[in-house]
Enzyme design. Sequence first.
Site, PDB file in Angstrom:
ATOM      1  N   VAL A 242     -51.423 -15.310 -14.904  1.00  0.00           N
ATOM      2  CA  VAL A 242     -50.630 -14.807 -16.031  1.00  0.00           C
ATOM      3  C   VAL A 242     -50.087 -13.413 -15.727  1.00  0.00           C
ATOM      4  O   VAL A 242     -48.909 -13.117 -15.973  1.00  0.00           O
ATOM      5  CB  VAL A 242     -51.461 -14.797 -17.330  1.00  0.00           C
ATOM      6  CG1 VAL A 242     -50.681 -14.121 -18.461  1.00  0.00           C
ATOM      7  CG2 VAL A 242     -51.827 -16.214 -17.737  1.00  0.00           C
ATOM      8  N   CYS A 243     -50.930 -12.546 -15.164  1.00  0.00           N
ATOM      9  CA  CYS A 243     -50.480 -11.190 -14.841  1.00  0.00           C
ATOM     10  C   CYS A 243     -49.368 -11.213 -13.806  1.00  0.00           C
ATOM     11  O   CYS A 243     -48.416 -10.422 -13.871  1.00  0.00           O
ATOM     12  CB  CYS A 243     -51.651 -10.351 -14.327  1.00  0.00           C
ATOM     13  SG  CYS A 243     -52.953 -10.080 -15.539  1.00  0.00           S
ATOM     14  N   THR A 244     -49.468 -12.119 -12.837  1.00  0.00           N
ATOM     15  CA  THR A 244     -48.434 -12.222 -11.812  1.00  0.00           C
ATOM     16  C   THR A 244     -47.096 -12.622 -12.428  1.00  0.00           C
ATOM     17  O   THR A 244     -46.049 -12.055 -12.096  1.00  0.00           O
ATOM     18  CB  THR A 244     -48.849 -13.240 -10.736  1.00  0.00           C
ATOM     19  OG1 THR A 244     -50.084 -12.815 -10.147  1.00  0.00           O
ATOM     20  CG2 THR A 244     -47.789 -13.353  -9.649  1.00  0.00           C
TER      21      THR A 244
ATOM     22  N   LEU B  30     -45.687  -9.468 -14.386  1.00  0.00           N
ATOM     23  CA  LEU B  30     -45.097  -8.417 -13.565  1.00  0.00           C
ATOM     24  C   LEU B  30     -43.835  -8.905 -12.870  1.00  0.00           C
ATOM     25  O   LEU B  30     -42.899  -8.135 -12.656  1.00  0.00           O
ATOM     26  CB  LEU B  30     -46.112  -7.883 -12.552  1.00  0.00           C
ATOM     27  CG  LEU B  30     -46.851  -6.643 -13.066  1.00  0.00           C
ATOM     28  CD1 LEU B  30     -47.888  -7.026 -14.110  1.00  0.00           C
ATOM     29  CD2 LEU B  30     -47.511  -5.847 -11.950  1.00  0.00           C
TER      30      LEU B  30
END
Length: 226
Positions: free
Chosen positions: A46-48, A51
């Site tokens: 999810v973070c990838t 960003l």
Amino acid sequence: MPGGLLLRGVAPNFEANTTVGPICFHDFLGDSWVILFSHPRDFTPVCTTELGRAANFAPEFAKRNVKLIALSINSVEDHLAWSKDINAYNGEEPTEKLPFPIIDYKNWDLAILLGMLDPAEKDEKGMPVTVRVVFVFGPDKKLKLSILYLALPSRNFDDILRVVISLQLTAEKRVAIPVDWKDGDSVMVLPTIPEEEAKKLFPKGVFTKKIRAGEETFKYFPLKKL
């Protein structure tokens, strides 16, 4: 957790190491708008995606004098390696360079200061993880917007851009933003502005919408005329 920022409060002037070197936050702010957004961990799916989306949106923010800066709990070395994954996810050359810095996060001091920790969600060491936070600071270094998510839901950068545009617009003009507003839509004239003053502020005219027959109306101004 203790800590946290209040709306209209001045951003703390912390120092941190980042993927572009050491920064002093107030110097980084300068006379720009700044979006500071946090992530629970590097390399997570999810973070990838988030960003990657932020990198895609960076030119749109830059056109509006908005800087981005991210925070995740890993080291600069991890952030640089992760940046390759983020660029690859976007279909770009897998380099270490992103259009914004990521803060090196080696202890919980900064997250406590900014109120970013989830008291219930813990990592494998039993330490609280950072939630998904969005802070928007104005050129006066004061907090204009704060959104806190739990770790699993993702953010919507289309809406973050939309709300930043509306924050900038209302900072410059004496208008308010109606529900579901999008960039280019009509805005609302503040009801506190007297009729004669409104004519001077909006000489090209407004249109109104009655909410009850013979009673108060809402006044709108087409944004393209501002």
